[in-house]
Motif scaffolding. Structure first.
Motif, short mmCIF file in Angstrom:
data_model
loop_
_atom_site.label_atom_id
_atom_site.label_comp_id
_atom_site.label_asym_id
_atom_site.label_seq_id
_atom_site.Cartn_x
_atom_site.Cartn_y
_atom_site.Cartn_z
N TYR A 23 0.80 -1.22 0.00
CA TYR A 23 0.00 0.00 0.00
C TYR A 23 0.84 1.28 0.00
N LYS A 315 -9.27 1.77 5.59
CA LYS A 315 -10.71 1.94 5.37
C LYS A 315 -11.20 3.20 6.07
N LYS A 317 -9.43 5.85 6.66
CA LYS A 317 -8.91 6.97 5.89
C LYS A 317 -9.75 7.21 4.64
N GLU A 318 -10.16 6.15 3.97
CA GLU A 318 -10.96 6.27 2.76
C GLU A 318 -12.35 6.85 3.08
N ARG A 321 -11.98 10.48 3.66
CA ARG A 321 -11.80 11.20 2.40
C ARG A 321 -13.11 11.43 1.69
N LYS A 322 -14.04 10.47 1.82
CA LYS A 322 -15.33 10.58 1.15
C LYS A 322 -16.36 11.34 1.99
#
Length: 325
Positions: A23, A315, A317-318, A321-322
């Motif tokens: 990653y 997850k 972090k994602e 971000r969204k």
């Protein structure tokens, strides 16, 4: 993303390296428990990963918040070493690990077999060239009624594995699983206590399940009942276990976990004075098998613990971000 992992054993290093490369992460690995004394190690990092000896209560969580730590991933299934409510209140997200249940289920069945075939006294005897059979007659699994308390992923896998032995299997859980019902019959808890020759506990540690195996519960069980615990030590009242082993109400016990095992299990303590009298007393009985919290410890188990922790942080972090966190 920058992650610092504490309590990292040598057997985890390769998997952390693989995840770092997969990653493109910065991952610092530290063998020590996370404490207020080494909190500076998290400076400049976004997230931490820990095991069960790093106790994350209010004071430590406040320190982490002040260091701008956003995420905690414990490489354990249980989270009782983390104050989840307070972490949520101050905005630190926490995730636990999830790994395939086969290793713990295999180990649980092994504990069952070790107890019913009296392997502990067999081992003692053969070490001094005593190959006599007196007192070593065992039982056959197919003739037993086995109770499983908790039919989550691990409990359900234990039931599936036990089905091959031909024993009667009873199950207790507040939720009924249709797959489990192919191999076991759900009953109320008192019926399970009354009918089972062997009981294995696979519940999470909650306020409602702490010390669920206590004097009252044991009094409802068959004389000579066999108890197995590869889940959480605090599911059993250890004083009740000791008393009922002494009185022979309990016929045998298989334990992979023990109260106050922290800083004992997973450490070489052979030249130390160990201050856990209940552990020292209980393990001397010939009908008590104890292992050092290692049911999870397989190659695939370790891979799952590390991978799940890192992917859980990613997850979070994602989602952030969204705008969904």
């Amino acid at each position: 993303m920058k992650i610092v992992a504490f309590e990292v054993r040598n057997d985890e290093l390769n998997e952390f390296e693989l995840m770092k490369n997969k990653y493109g992460l910065t991952i610092k690995t530290i063998p020590d428990v996370l404490t207020a004394e080494n909190i500076k190690e998290v400076d400049g990092y976004d997230a931490i990963s820990i095991l069960g000896r790093s106790i994350m209560k209010k004071e430590m969580l406040d320190l982490l918040k002040n260091k701008n730590i956003k995420y905690i991933a414990t490489r354990t299934i249980g989270c009782d070493h983390i104050d989840l409510e307070y972490a949520e209140r101050i905005g630190i997200k926490v995730c636990n690990s999830r790994y395939e249940p086969n290793g713990v289920a295999d180990f649980t069945v092994m504990l069952m077999l070790l107890t019913i075939r009296k392997y502990k006294p067999v081992l003692w005897r053969q070490n001094v060239n005593d190959y006599s059979l007196s007192g070593l007659m065992g039982k056959e699994m197919r003739n037993l009624t086995v109770g499983i308390m908790g039919t989550g992923r691990i409990g359900a896998m234990v039931i599936k594995e036990l089905s091959g032995f031909g024993c009667e299997i009873l199950a207790y859980d507040i939720y009924h699983d249709k797959e489990v019902e192919k191999f076991a019959k759900y009953v109320d808890i008192d019926t399970l206590y009354k009918r089972c020759d062997m009981i294995s506990i696979h519940m999470p540690l909650l306020v409602s399940t702490r010390n669920i195996i206590n004097d009252d519960a044991i009094s409802k069980m068959k004389d000579g009942v066999i108890l197995i615990n590869s889940a959480r030590a605090e599911l059993m009242d250890m004083q009740a276990i000791i008393k009922n082993v002494e009185s022979e109400k309990i016929g045998a016990v298989g334990l992979d976990v023990f109260e106050n095992e922290e800083f004992i299990y997973h450490i070489n303590r052979k030249t130390d004075i160990i201050k856990n009298r209940d552990m020292a007393y209980l393990r001397q009985f010939p009908n008590v098998v104890m292992t050092p919290h290692m049911a999870f410890y397989t190659d695939l188990g370790i891979k799952g613990m590390v991978d799940c922790a890192i992917e859980g942080i990613l997850k979070f972090k994602e989602l952030e971000r969204k705008g969904k966190l």
